[in-house]
Scaffold this motif. Structure first.
Motif, PDB file in Angstrom:
ATOM      1  N   LEU A 116     -20.698  17.900  12.828  1.00  0.00           N
ATOM      2  CA  LEU A 116     -20.862  17.789  11.387  1.00  0.00           C
ATOM      3  C   LEU A 116     -19.716  18.467  10.665  1.00  0.00           C
ATOM      4  N   LEU A 117     -19.332  19.640  11.180  1.00  0.00           N
ATOM      5  CA  LEU A 117     -18.227  20.366  10.553  1.00  0.00           C
ATOM      6  C   LEU A 117     -16.942  19.561  10.618  1.00  0.00           C
ATOM      7  N   SER A 118     -16.732  18.939  11.803  1.00  0.00           N
ATOM      8  CA  SER A 118     -15.502  18.160  11.934  1.00  0.00           C
ATOM      9  C   SER A 118     -15.542  16.974  10.988  1.00  0.00           C
ATOM     10  N   GLY A 119     -16.758  16.499  10.673  1.00  0.00           N
ATOM     11  CA  GLY A 119     -16.896  15.418   9.705  1.00  0.00           C
ATOM     12  C   GLY A 119     -16.383  15.814   8.339  1.00  0.00           C
ATOM     13  N   CYS A 120     -16.576  17.122   7.972  1.00  0.00           N
ATOM     14  CA  CYS A 120     -16.100  17.586   6.664  1.00  0.00           C
ATOM     15  C   CYS A 120     -14.593  17.453   6.572  1.00  0.00           C
ATOM     16  N   ALA A 121     -13.933  17.823   7.679  1.00  0.00           N
ATOM     17  CA  ALA A 121     -12.472  17.856   7.643  1.00  0.00           C
ATOM     18  C   ALA A 121     -11.875  16.463   7.731  1.00  0.00           C
ATOM     19  N   SER A 122     -12.628  15.528   8.350  1.00  0.00           N
ATOM     20  CA  SER A 122     -12.005  14.234   8.600  1.00  0.00           C
ATOM     21  C   SER A 122     -12.401  13.173   7.578  1.00  0.00           C
ATOM     22  N   MET A 123     -12.966  13.623   6.446  1.00  0.00           N
ATOM     23  CA  MET A 123     -13.245  12.634   5.408  1.00  0.00           C
ATOM     24  C   MET A 123     -11.937  11.948   5.017  1.00  0.00           C
ATOM     25  N   PRO A 124     -11.995  10.674   4.686  1.00  0.00           N
ATOM     26  CA  PRO A 124     -10.748   9.942   4.480  1.00  0.00           C
ATOM     27  C   PRO A 124      -9.874  10.568   3.397  1.00  0.00           C
ATOM     28  N   GLU A 125      -8.636  10.768   3.700  1.00  0.00           N
ATOM     29  CA  GLU A 125      -7.680  11.322   2.751  1.00  0.00           C
ATOM     30  C   GLU A 125      -6.391  10.528   2.903  1.00  0.00           C
ATOM     31  N   GLY A 126      -5.389  10.888   2.125  1.00  0.00           N
ATOM     32  CA  GLY A 126      -4.082  10.291   2.296  1.00  0.00           C
ATOM     33  C   GLY A 126      -3.834   9.164   1.327  1.00  0.00           C
ATOM     34  N   ARG A 127      -2.588   8.756   1.319  1.00  0.00           N
ATOM     35  CA  ARG A 127      -2.171   7.741   0.364  1.00  0.00           C
ATOM     36  C   ARG A 127      -1.980   6.400   1.060  1.00  0.00           C
ATOM     37  N   GLN A 128      -2.304   5.347   0.338  1.00  0.00           N
ATOM     38  CA  GLN A 128      -2.095   4.027   0.908  1.00  0.00           C
ATOM     39  C   GLN A 128      -1.922   3.002  -0.212  1.00  0.00           C
ATOM     40  N   THR A 129      -1.317   1.887   0.129  1.00  0.00           N
ATOM     41  CA  THR A 129      -1.189   0.795  -0.833  1.00  0.00           C
ATOM     42  C   THR A 129      -2.249  -0.243  -0.491  1.00  0.00           C
ATOM     43  N   LEU A 130      -3.115  -0.522  -1.449  1.00  0.00           N
ATOM     44  CA  LEU A 130      -4.218  -1.452  -1.224  1.00  0.00           C
ATOM     45  C   LEU A 130      -4.070  -2.647  -2.166  1.00  0.00           C
ATOM     46  N   THR A 131      -4.882  -3.643  -1.924  1.00  0.00           N
ATOM     47  CA  THR A 131      -4.877  -4.803  -2.818  1.00  0.00           C
ATOM     48  C   THR A 131      -6.301  -5.037  -3.310  1.00  0.00           C
ATOM     49  N   SER A 132      -6.446  -5.209  -4.602  1.00  0.00           N
ATOM     50  CA  SER A 132      -7.782  -5.405  -5.180  1.00  0.00           C
ATOM     51  C   SER A 132      -8.266  -6.820  -4.891  1.00  0.00           C
ATOM     52  N   PRO A 133      -9.571  -7.069  -5.042  1.00  0.00           N
ATOM     53  CA  PRO A 133     -10.079  -8.432  -4.804  1.00  0.00           C
ATOM     54  C   PRO A 133      -9.361  -9.490  -5.646  1.00  0.00           C
ATOM     55  N   GLU A 134      -8.894  -9.093  -6.833  1.00  0.00           N
ATOM     56  CA  GLU A 134      -8.190 -10.063  -7.692  1.00  0.00           C
ATOM     57  C   GLU A 134      -6.697 -10.110  -7.386  1.00  0.00           C
ATOM     58  N   GLY A 135      -6.266  -9.371  -6.372  1.00  0.00           N
ATOM     59  CA  GLY A 135      -4.870  -9.464  -5.933  1.00  0.00           C
ATOM     60  C   GLY A 135      -3.916  -8.452  -6.535  1.00  0.00           C
ATOM     61  N   GLN A 136      -4.431  -7.454  -7.258  1.00  0.00           N
ATOM     62  CA  GLN A 136      -3.554  -6.447  -7.834  1.00  0.00           C
ATOM     63  C   GLN A 136      -3.225  -5.367  -6.792  1.00  0.00           C
ATOM     64  N   SER A 137      -1.969  -5.095  -6.630  1.00  0.00           N
ATOM     65  CA  SER A 137      -1.559  -4.027  -5.708  1.00  0.00           C
ATOM     66  C   SER A 137      -1.865  -2.676  -6.363  1.00  0.00           C
ATOM     67  N   VAL A 138      -2.459  -1.769  -5.577  1.00  0.00           N
ATOM     68  CA  VAL A 138      -2.880  -0.467  -6.122  1.00  0.00           C
ATOM     69  C   VAL A 138      -2.428   0.658  -5.185  1.00  0.00           C
ATOM     70  N   LEU A 139      -1.703   1.612  -5.738  1.00  0.00           N
ATOM     71  CA  LEU A 139      -1.344   2.812  -4.983  1.00  0.00           C
ATOM     72  C   LEU A 139      -2.554   3.731  -5.052  1.00  0.00           C
ATOM     73  N   PHE A 140      -3.058   4.136  -3.891  1.00  0.00           N
ATOM     74  CA  PHE A 140      -4.356   4.818  -3.889  1.00  0.00           C
ATOM     75  C   PHE A 140      -4.300   6.118  -3.103  1.00  0.00           C
ATOM     76  N   GLN A 141      -4.925   7.150  -3.644  1.00  0.00           N
ATOM     77  CA  GLN A 141      -5.077   8.395  -2.900  1.00  0.00           C
ATOM     78  C   GLN A 141      -6.494   8.923  -3.073  1.00  0.00           C
ATOM     79  N   TYR A 142      -7.163   9.174  -1.967  1.00  0.00           N
ATOM     80  CA  TYR A 142      -8.487   9.789  -2.007  1.00  0.00           C
ATOM     81  C   TYR A 142      -8.316  11.300  -1.977  1.00  0.00           C
TER      82      TYR A 142
END
Lengths: 454, 436
Positions: free
Chosen positions: A13-39
């Motif tokens: 469970l503890l390791s789950g806390c640390a490994s929650m998704p992080e980092g930056r990525q380039t995604l595409t929205s359902p309508e096709g818009q490119s989005v720079l994203f960081q959680y």
């Protein structure tokens, strides 16, 4: 055995806390818009930034005040279906903030909100973007207020120093006028038709740069981006050309008999950055930020001529970065301060920081960057856009952190020596009631004359 | 399901909403010592508050600020190596404060340096007298070319006519040039001593570690043995209820502006925590676009005020102060704007406040409070209580006061603000109007 099993589950469970998704990525929205994203799991909110390309600043027939007032009015004056009070209350109810910033090459839209309110905030913002009500009474009141506030600011000696610098360094008249907005009469020449045209030509759905950073799931962020951009025209403006500047050295004294205090500004152009700019920030901090900085020791503690004289890095645009040393100074000691500041600067550029200065500043900036990376969603969104514009990968390790972590006192010294201007290359601008305060200065009476000091 | 458990456990481990924990420390001779525990902090911040401000009325105006500058110099070491962290100091009407931050491993050294502000002023005389020039430059920086600063200074002097809160924290250029080192030393001796000081440690250290740090440092520190006990602050002395309106002209004004203050005495003194909570709710409500909010009739529905801001603050347990800054809309006179502000406040007070609206405001206030950086918020709350010379409460307790303030108590405060009080306002006109 049972204890071991619990321990194992707990560790998982503890390791789950640390490994929650992080980092930056380039995604595409359902309508096709490119989005720079960081959680950002430790952030409290999220920021959505949309940059609309704009060439309004460089077209002669355009009144630059239209973009400045339009950006303000879109959020302030209501929409076709909601009154101004309802829009403002809508944002308050959602604990959200939305605003537009007109820049030289773009108009930047910013939305801050928590994830739980993202959807209604995106819907409200979409309405603001699609159907702004440029009510003439609101145009009149906002123009009057803006004009008065700009005039108040332009009457202060500090602003006049910066205004003179802009006339010295920004060689493109259109761009300078757009950035400064010091022709206050332009605010009175704005019409509703101008506003509508600017809105029509600016807020399309092509060529956008979109970034989302914060405590928000990617799916929700992408869906909100689509909602935000729903039904915007399938068009876009061009982007203004790159800003033309000239940071060659000059010595200018703006003589204002009525000013009550004196300001001194030393400026040097910096090269188009290959690094994140963090090394320059660190070096500027050693030179001129805080009680123990070189400039503070020289000008406040030794010369006793200023409450605070600081150094920092700024930019008119990503391509026009500069270093500045500035402060309000004892009117009787302007010349001495100029000498002391340039001597402190020269010594710093030639010798670089001491080991102790470097160590202290490095710890400070690392703390600052780490704190910012955890919680400042707007800084993260802006940084992703800046990296993308430079053609850098946005994912992977944080570039600024890596740059600082790898920095040594020797590499910082080498960086300063190779990229910071020599002391002879600095521009000096002083504002004083004494026309003879600086020898050999080009003396002007209005900031607008600074461009004549060649 | 597993994800939900992980998230819930993570929240528990992170301390939930109240990550910043306020704990009382063993204060020794000090008026108080507190720990704001921040488990995520990578640096340590130490604050020393002196429970004397300009409002205590000691010495010439602004002398406390001069003392703060000189005491700060006590902490500087000749040829010392730069240290990571930051530092600063301030003087306000209520308090003087000094803070240092740095690496946790340097805690003892940082605390030792901070406590040097208590030691007799060691700064060399020439440097000390030159420091008056630096304060002149600070005056230039903050006050010159800033007509609002000049206006508010005059307003506060008239508003607090019978109370030392009228005193100017920064002093005027004429007064600054006359500060003497002997007066500064005397004020420093009177005020910079443990009995008149509160220490606040902020960072990732346990209560035991914090207590040990204090014990070790206070045992070693050379405190000012000749310190005099602090003078007790007197209750606020409100001048007579009146309407003191004046038309003003200042250099640098570019549009007319209304600067309005109203100070009222409440029927009875209230516990400070209740009063803080009630003023926060009323401030939010009157500033909102909800029913009862003043900006709707003044700014949105009618074009009286082009720009409008309102703030309500606590003076002491029985006195509350409302500030309004507003610019009239195009074609509206300052007199009309003033009448509109007062009339809308009266109407709202007469109509009362709907319970649903107060509830909505309270919910917003609570949600925003929880979204703030809790360490910083705790630090602000602590300072607010010290300003009132009250024992600080933790974030959780503060929030409980916000939650328990009922509509009736907020309405009573509103009615008091709309009732009899001391009104001091300036109608600031454009320079052109002077010549007309």
């Amino acid at each position: 055995m049972r204890v071991k099993l619990y321990s194992f589950v707990f560790a998982l469970l503890l390791s789950g806390c640390a490994s929650m998704p992080e980092g930056r990525q380039t995604l595409t929205s359902p309508e096709g818009q490119s989005v720079l994203f960081q959680y950002m799991p430790k952030a409290k909110d999220l920021t959505v930034i949309v940059d609309w390309p704009s060439d309004w600043a460089e077209k002669n027939e355009h009144n630059p005040a239209v973009a400045h007032l339009g950006a303000q009015l879109m959020v302030l004056s209501g929409t076709d279906s909601q009154s101004a009070a309802e829009v403002a209350e809508g944002y308050s109810q959602l604990d959200a903030e939305g605003y537009l910033l007109p820049k030289l090459q773009l108009v930047r839209g910013v939305l801050h909100v928590q994830e739980k309110n993202l959807r209604p905030a995106a819907q409200l913002t979409n309405e603001v973007l699609r159907q702004p009500l440029f009510d003439t009474r609101w145009i009149t009141r906002v123009a009057a207020d803006r004009r008065a506030r700009m005039q108040e600011s332009y009457e202060t000696s500090a602003t006049q120093a910066w205004q003179s610098l802009a006339y010295l360094t920004i060689t493109d008249d259109q761009a300078r006028e757009y950035s400064l907005m010091d022709d206050l009469a332009l605010f009175s020449k704005v019409s509703q038709a101008d506003m509508q045209r600017w809105h029509r030509e600016t807020f399309g759905s092509k060529g956008l740069v979109v970034a989302v950073a914060g405590k928000v799931k990617a799916k929700a962020a992408l869906s909100a981006v689509d909602q935000l951009l729903t039904d915007l025209p399938k068009s876009s403006a061009e982007k203004s050309s790159v800003l033309q500047t000239d940071f060659s050295p000059r010595l200018v004294l703006l003589h204002k008999p009525e000013v009550e205090k004196s300001t001194l500004l030393l400026v040097g152009g910096l090269p188009d950055q290959q690094l994140t700019g963090a090394s320059d920030m660190l070096a500027a901090a050693i030179l001129g930020q805080g009680a123990e900085s070189r400039l503070n020791q020289s000008i406040r503690d030794t010369l006793r001529a200023s409450y605070g004289f600081s150094a920092a890095v700024s930019a008119y645009s990503p391509e026009a970065r500069f270093l500045y040393l500035s402060g309000e100074v004892d009117s009787k000691k302007i010349a001495q301060v100029q000498i002391a500041a340039t001597e402190a600067y020269q010594k710093f550029v030639e010798e670089g920081p001491s080991e102790a200065e470097f160590r202290a500043a490095k710890i400070n900036i690392l703390n600052q960057l780490e704190k910012r990376n955890e919680s400042s969603t707007s800084a993260a969104a802006v940084e992703m856009i800046e990296y993308a514009e430079k053609g850098w990968q946005i994912d992977g390790e944080d570039r600024a952190l890596v740059e600082i972590e790898q920095l040594t006192v020797e590499s910082l010294r080498a960086h300063v020596q190779s990229t910071w201007p020599s002391v002879d290359a600095l521009i000096t601008v002083a504002v004083s009631a004494d026309a003879a305060a600086l020898e050999n200065a080009c003396v002007i009476e209005r900031a607008t004359q600074a461009g004549d000091c060649r | 399901m597993l994800r939900a458990i992980v998230v819930a456990l993570c929240m528990l481990l992170s301390g939930g909403a109240f990550a910043a924990k306020l704990q009382a420390l063993k204060a020794g001779d000090f008026a108080g010592a507190w720990l704001i525990r921040d488990k995520e902090a990578t640096s340590l911040k130490l604050n020393l508050y002196i429970l004397t401000g300009e409002r205590d009325g000691v010495g010439v105006e602004g002398l406390a600020h001069y003392v703060e500058h000189l005491a700060w110099e006590n902490m500087k070491k000749d040829n010392a190596e730069p240290r990571a962290g930051h530092s600063n100091a301030f003087t306000s009407s209520d308090l003087m404060g000094y803070w240092l931050s740095g690496e946790p491993e340097q805690a003892a050294e940082l605390l030792s340096d901070l406590l040097k502000v208590h030691q007799p002023l060691t700064v060399e005389e020439t440097f000390a007298l030159e420091e008056r020039e630096i304060i002149q430059r600070e005056y230039d920086y903050r006050e010159r070319e800033n007509w609002r600063a000049l206006a508010w200074r005059g307003l506060m002097r008239r508003l607090h006519a019978d109370d030392p809160r009228q005193r100017d924290v920064g002093g005027s250029p004429e007064v600054i040039s006359r500060y003497s080192l002997s007066e500064a030393r005397q004020l420093h001796r009177q005020t910079h001593n443990p009995q008149n000081s509160v220490l606040v440690l902020q960072g990732n250290l346990s209560k035991n570690a914090a207590n040990k740090l204090l014990r070790d440092a206070l045992g070693r520190s050379q405190i000012n043995k000749k310190a005099l006990p602090r003078s007790e602050s007197t209750d606020y002395r409100m001048a007579a209820a009146t309407r003191d309106l004046s038309t003003k002209h200042y250099t640098g004004v570019t549009q007319p502006e209304l600067l309005y203050t109203k100070l009222v005495r409440l029927p009875e003194a209230l516990p400070i925590s209740d009063l803080f909570a009630q003023t926060e709710l009323l401030d939010r409500l009157l500033s909102s676009r909800l029913e009862g909010g003043l900006s709707v009739p003044l700014h949105y529905d009618n074009f009286f005020a082009n720009d409008f801001s309102l703030d309500i603050s606590v003076v002491d347990k029985q006195h509350v102060l409302m500030y309004v800054e507003a610019t009239p809309d195009v074609g509206v006179s300052l007199q009309t704007l003033l009448q509109a502000v007062e009339s809308e406040l009266s109407k709202t007070a007469e109509a009362g406040l709907q319970n649903t609206v107060v509830e909505k405001i309270r919910q917003r206030a609570v949600e925003q409070f929880l979204s703030y950086d809790q360490v910083r918020t705790q630090s602000h709350i602590l300072q607010s209580y010290l300003e009132m010379r009250e024992t600080p409460v933790d974030n959780k307790k503060y929030l409980s006061y916000l939650k328990r303030s009922d509509t009736d108590s907020v309405v009573r405060l509103l009615q008091a603000l709309a009732g009899e009080g001391r009104v001091v306002a300036e109608l600031v006109e454009l320079p052109e109007e002077v010549s007309q």
